[in-house]
Design an enzyme around this catalytic site. Structure first.
Site: not given
Ligand code: SPD
Length: 428
Positions: A56, A63-64, A69, A84
């Protein structure tokens, strides 16, 4: 994107290579590269391997974020690409599909934060900005992010603050400057520790002073690698040295260290230094015969750009470029971590310089896996480091220059080898 705050692509990758799905290092590299290829600015990444299998991780970007996983036993990865602004996350999608060898996939694209459904709050954003600037990462010393240098069976991890001062994928490697509460700022290349502010002197004093005192009259020195600058800093403490040529393949390493590790990169402006950004392997191939008194190979581990620094041809060229009585010193790996590379390098040096002319010195570096590391020598008919008797000169130098690791006792002690190391290098 005008009517939503973010764009979210939920991806199912199926029929992926199960070995890749279980390889935490390669998944982290792929996810970071996927972000970079789409033009994102990577802030940080954290990845975890689960026992017995599965990975994970998340890459935080300006930008985020990109998250993953994996279930290796199903050849499956669930990936979130949340962005974004103008970033095109489909570029990341295409890249990951290739890297994971996905035979099938599906993707669902959603707009997140539909602006017409949200009410903008009437709060003073400018005061929020001022407050944020005052805080400067208040969690810095409590965050639990770790950098790990490892092989399949052994690792060394240091907690770092989460501050990323430099993170550039150069044509050769990923160059990062991170900060660790225990060891200060540190240079990492790909997934390996190179040097840290707090223990760099172990390495840089030991790669240079034993050779310089053994030679006794070195004027012209070549350094291959050593982009952080610590090795040339130490060499240039010796007044008799007239010229140091340093050939570092990766200009990004020099740039990162000049900007963020100035105490290590302290001698780059010294007029005796000729700094070349180029290929050290090609440089030594073309070097005139008997040009140098000392050659120091301050390379990284034998993967990526440093692989050629462990070849027979390279060391034969070094031999030719050394003056009679000259000394070669090479970063020699660890007899406890990279046993094979350690042994093979000594076989090479014995072969080229002669059986009794390839001594090994051991020293201690807390931030390299196992802590036990080596420099390996090639003596071109010069005197053996163990025969050095200039105790007073060494101790005067040590106190005048304020050295913190090397001294006359350490000079001799470092060439005394444990039996298991003697067996490794004499056994072949
Ligand atoms: N695993 C680290 C091997 C040593 C690499 N060289 C470090 C550069 C310091 N100048």
């Amino acid at each position: 994107m005008s009517n939503a705050l973010g764009n979210h692509i939920l991806v199912e990758f199926m029929g992926c290579d199960p070995h890749i799905m279980n390889d935490v290092s390669s998944i982290e590299r792929d996810m970071v590269d996927a972000a970079l290829k789409a033009g994102a600015t990577v802030i940080n990444s954290t990845f975890h391997h689960f026992s017995p299998y599965g990975v994970s991780g998340v890459v935080v970007i300006q930008e985020s974020h990109l998250a993953i996983h994996t279930w290796p036993e199903y050849g499956y990865a669930a990936v979130d690409l949340f962005t974004c602004g103008e970033m095109d996350a489909w570029i990341s999608f295409d890249y990951l599909k290739e890297q994971f060898g996905a035979k099938n996939y599906s993707a669902l694209e959603m707009k997140r934060g539909a602006v017409n459904l949200l009410t903008r709050l009437d709060i003073d954003l400018s005061s929020m900005r001022t407050k944020a600037a005052e805080w400067v990462n208040p969690e810095m010393y409590t965050r639990n992010v770790w950098f790990t240098d490892k092989d399949e069976n052994q690792a060394l991890s240091l907690r770092y603050t989460g501050e990323v001062f430099y993170d550039v994928q150069s044509p050769f490697q990923r160059v990062r400057i991170l900060e660790s509460p225990k060891y200060g700022k540190m240079l990492t290349l790909d997934d390996m520790f190179m040097t840290t502010e707090a223990d760099e002197f172990h390495y840089h004093e030991m790669i240079s002073h034993p050779a310089l005192f053994t030679h006794g009259n070195a004027k012209n020195i070549l350094v291959i690698g050593g982009g952080d600058g610590g090795t040339v800093r130490e060499i240039l403490r010796h007044d008799g040295v007239e010229k140091v040529t340093m050939v570092e393949i990766d200009g990004e390493v020099i740039k990162a260290c000049k900007e963020h590790l100035p105490s290590i990169a302290a001698a780059f402006d010294n007029p005796k230094l000729d700094l070349i950004v180029g290929d050290g392997i090609a440089h030594i191939k073309q070097a005139p015969a008997e040009a140098y008194d000392i050659i120091i190979v301050d390379g990284s581990d034998p993967v990526g750009p440093a692989e050629g620094l462990f070849s027979v041809e390279f060391y034969r060229n070094c031999y030719n470029a050394l003056k009679p009585g000259g000394i070669l010193v090479a970063q020699g790996e660890s007899p406890k971590f990279n046993e094979h590379a350690f042994t093979e390098l000594n076989v090479t040096l014995q072969h080229i310089f002669g059986k009794d002319n390839a001594p090994v010195s051991l020293f201690y570096v807390p931030t390299y896996p196992t802590g036990m590391w080596s420099f390996q020598y090639g003596l071109k008919d010069g005197r053996h480091p163990k025969s050095v008797q200039e105790t007073e000169a060494i101790d005067n130098f040590v106190s005048t220059k304020g050295l913190r690791y090397y001294n006359a006792d350490i000079h001799h002690a470092s060439f005394a080898l444990p039996n298991f190391v003697k067996a490794l290098i004499n056994g072949k």
